[in-house]
Enzyme design. Structure first.
Site, PDB file in Angstrom:
ATOM      1  N   GLU A   1       0.816  -1.227   0.000  1.00  0.00           N
ATOM      2  CA  GLU A   1       0.000   0.000   0.000  1.00  0.00           C
ATOM      3  C   GLU A   1       0.842   1.266   0.000  1.00  0.00           C
ATOM      4  O   GLU A   1       0.553   2.216  -0.723  1.00  0.00           O
ATOM      5  CB  GLU A   1      -0.963   0.000   1.189  1.00  0.00           C
TER       6      GLU A   1
ATOM      7  N   HIS B   1     -11.630  -3.588  10.593  1.00  0.00           N
ATOM      8  CA  HIS B   1     -12.315  -3.485   9.300  1.00  0.00           C
ATOM      9  C   HIS B   1     -13.485  -2.518   9.356  1.00  0.00           C
ATOM     10  O   HIS B   1     -14.306  -2.494   8.455  1.00  0.00           O
ATOM     11  CB  HIS B   1     -12.828  -4.866   8.853  1.00  0.00           C
TER      12      HIS B   1
END
Lengths: 322, 354
Positions: free
Chosen positions: B62, B131
């Site tokens: 990322e 999440h």
């Protein structure tokens, strides 16, 4: 190597050396109010690499960026203006020594977060590929940056996409005061580790500008021909302290003897000797050049010191691009 | 022509339209072309249409890939990067904050940084603390970034087009519970300006300033309050940075009361920012102390048994307003709210796993 090029490499190195020594001399005046990371002793990498590039090729650098900036053709007055925080600086005083930029010569930026320009340089190379341009991008990095995760992420992607990028690792053995042997296993060479990613990875003498030039020239031609990235490791040595104008052998993280051994391998003096031995220059030519350089640098310093500071209104400018 | 689309279709349409208009726009993200569900339908079919150079999967890197996006933006591309969960973008915070946000400023305005990073905020179905975090305040804290949170499909399309055409890094935050909502969306190109709030419902008694999915809860609350004759004005901020302070202050000056509703943590967050803004600029004209409805300062629990006590709902907003008006709090039963769908899913059709 032909005489003209060899002389040119020497003069470029000498210019950077003289600029850096001048900065070291002036820094104690307290007028350059930003950290400076001098490249004295490491000039051969900057000059050998950039001389092998075209002006439109891109380069990205780190906190120790003066030599890279000047070698790539950056404007000396704009660099000194930036160090002095003046509006005539290449960032109008908003960057300082650690954020040099000169798009007109393909120097797209320098930042002091170790490793951070590596993926950005890879991204520029990716962009040029998408835009079907035939440019090469050089990413300067230090030995410490090879410990950052982002270095490995970026190399992987460069190999995956066969990007026209050359990674130039200036291994000066120190990350601030931490020597390489406390950071990486002594049984392993950086360029050998990197080879595992599947790209050509070579090591050269970072104090021999002709060797640096030769390796870079080949890597850049390969990249331009669409044959992918190369990693080049050049061992060299930082003479002065990590940040600032002084010598720091007394603080204990390296020995005077080690320093003297590297100083004896001074890249500038080495090439000068070779030029004289080969009869490519005469001593009086060199004296003339040195005088011209001194004049140029004095003029640039005077320009920077005489330049205005940015207007306070510039504080709020450039938050967003229009 | 305007027709009803789902939020995810609006995102898809905006991306498709921008890629067709401008060859420098490209899309990347982990699984972007590979995900059989097309990242909740937002990118389905785009690789087939534009090729693997312009719609590409990426290594699980990322931070590195954000740097790649930045570097490509510097040489003339307009990347859109997608993270299926905002948490994955945290691996890229170094590049986003140190590099993308600062680049234009620190180089004295020499470069533009046209970069869009889509991040999805999860909630429910046991997604738990890694999440379903809502980190809008963290990104919106940083000068140089722009942060948008569309609620309606209309804004989802118009704000995404504006973000792609913007010469600055834009964080585009999508709440998972919005992907399937319906709303009118015009065909063709239009933009919703970044930095402009919207009055989602006019009212005179209290201003509810809300973000993202909480705008929908606030509108439900306003409907229920109206039954008791309380007219709440709901302001959908749409952009957290730049923030349309004039719009918020204008509404609060009219109503004299403000309730900030943010689907994120309470302390040092966006709701706190709204209260500070109002306190600084309208002190003395307020009829009641400002209030906020937020998550508690806790990680989000996974189990539905605890999650239903973590996420504030319509009833909490109603009671926030009632408290400011000196009225007694009410229960969901008293309001006649019946939960036909379990509280840990966005709608009846949702059967997991996301």
């Amino acid at each position: 190597m032909d005489a003209g090029l060899a002389r040119d490499l020497y003069f470029r190195m000498l210019r950077i050396r003289t600029v850096e020594e001048k900065i070291a001399e002036l820094y104690p005046e307290q007028q350059m109010r930003c950290p400076v990371h001098l490249s004295v002793g490491q000039e051969a990498v900057a000059v050998g690499v950039c001389a092998a590039l075209a002006s439109e090729d891109y380069a990205f650098s780190t906190h120790r960026s003066h030599a890279h900036y000047l070698a790539k053709g950056g404007n000396l007055k704009a660099m000194l203006g930036e160090l002095y925080g003046r509006v005539t600086g290449c960032c109008q005083g908003k960057g300082g020594s650690m954020h040099l930029v000169d798009r007109s010569v393909g120097f797209l930026g320098a930042v002091p977060i170790v490793g951070s320009t590596i993926p950005i340089g890879v991204g520029a190379a990716f962009g040029t590929l998408l835009r079907k341009e035939r440019r090469v991008t050089i990413v300067f990095l230090g030995d410490g940056a090879t410990e950052e995760g982002v270095f490995h992420e970026a190399v992987n992607f460069a190999v995956l996409k066969r990007l026209p990028v050359v990674f130039v690792c200036e291994n000066n053995f120190f990350s601030v005061y931490s020597s390489l042997d406390v950071r990486q296993p002594s049984t392993r060479e950086i360029y050998e580790l990197v080879r595992g990613y599947g790209l050509e990875s070579l090591q050269g003498d970072g104090n021999d500008v002709e060797a640096v030039y030769g390796l870079t020239k080949a890597a850049a031609e390969k990249a331009r021909a669409g044959r992918g990235p190369t990693f080049l490791e050049f061992k060299t040595y930082r003479w002065r302290e990590h940040c600032g104008p002084h010598y720091d052998n007394h603080v204990g993280y390296r020995s005077e003897q080690e320093f003297e051994e590297w100083k004896a391998r001074c890249p500038v003096a080495r090439l000068k000797q070779r030029l004289l031995q080969r009869g490519l220059v005469a001593q009086q030519d060199l004296d003339g050049v040195e005088a011209t350089l001194t004049d140029e640098i004095e003029a640039a310093v005077a320009f920077a010191k005489a330049s205005p500071f940015p207007d306070p209104q510039l504080l709020g400018a450039h938050l967003y691009a229009p | 022509m305007t027709r009803d689309l789902r939020f995810f279709q609006a995102i898809h349409e905006a991306t498709d339209l921008c890629m067709a208009r401008d060859p420098s726009v490209y899309l990347m993200g982990l699984h972007v072309p590979a995900d059989p569900k097309g990242i909740f339908g937002t990118v389905s079919g785009l690789q087939q249409k534009y090729g693997s150079d312009r719609v590409m999967d990426m290594p699980t890197s990322e931070n590195g890939m954000t740097g790649v996006a930045i570097g490509s933006a510097l040489v003339g591309m307009r990347p859109i990067m997608v993270h299926q969960r905002i948490e994955f973008a945290l691996l890229a915070v170094e590049q986003i904050i140190n590099q993308a946000a600062n680049w234009h400023y620190m180089f004295g305005g020499k470069d533009a940084m046209p970069l869009v990073i889509r991040m999805m905020i999860g909630r429910g179905w046991g997604q738990g603390p890694q999440h379903s975090q809502s980190l809008q305040a963290m990104f919106a804290h940083v000068p140089g970034l722009k942060v948008v949170m569309p609620v309606t499909p209309y804004d989802a399309k118009g704000l995404l087009i504006a973000a792609i055409e913007d010469n600055n890094p834009v964080i585009y935050l999508e709440h998972r519970w919005l992907h399937n909502i319906f709303g009118p969306v015009p065909e063709g190109h239009y933009t919703v300006p970044i930095g402009k709030a919207r009055t989602a419902r006019p009212g005179r008694d209290v201003t509810i300033v809300a973000t993202s999915y909480m705008v929908l809860e606030s509108l439900r609350a306003a409907d229920l309050l109206a039954r008791d004759g309380i007219e709440a004005e709901v302001v959908d901020v749409r952009s957290l940075r730049p923030l349309d302070t004039a719009h918020i202050l204008g509404s609060v000056q009219k109503t004299g009361r403000v309730l900030a509703v943010d689907g994120a943590w309470r302390s040092l967050g966006f709701a706190a920012e709204v209260l500070a803004l109002v306190a600084e600029r309208t002190y003395g004209t307020l009829k009641a102390a400002p209030q906020r409805v937020t998550f508690p300062d806790l990680p989000s629990p996974s189990t539905p048994a605890l999650a239903q006590h973590f996420y504030p709902r319509t009833v909490h907003i109603v009671n926030g307003v009632r408290t400011m008006l000196g009225l007694q709090e009410v229960t969901e039963a008293q309001l006649g709210i019946q939960h036909e769908t379990p509280l840990d899913v966005p709608d009846k059709a949702f059967t997991g796993p996301f």
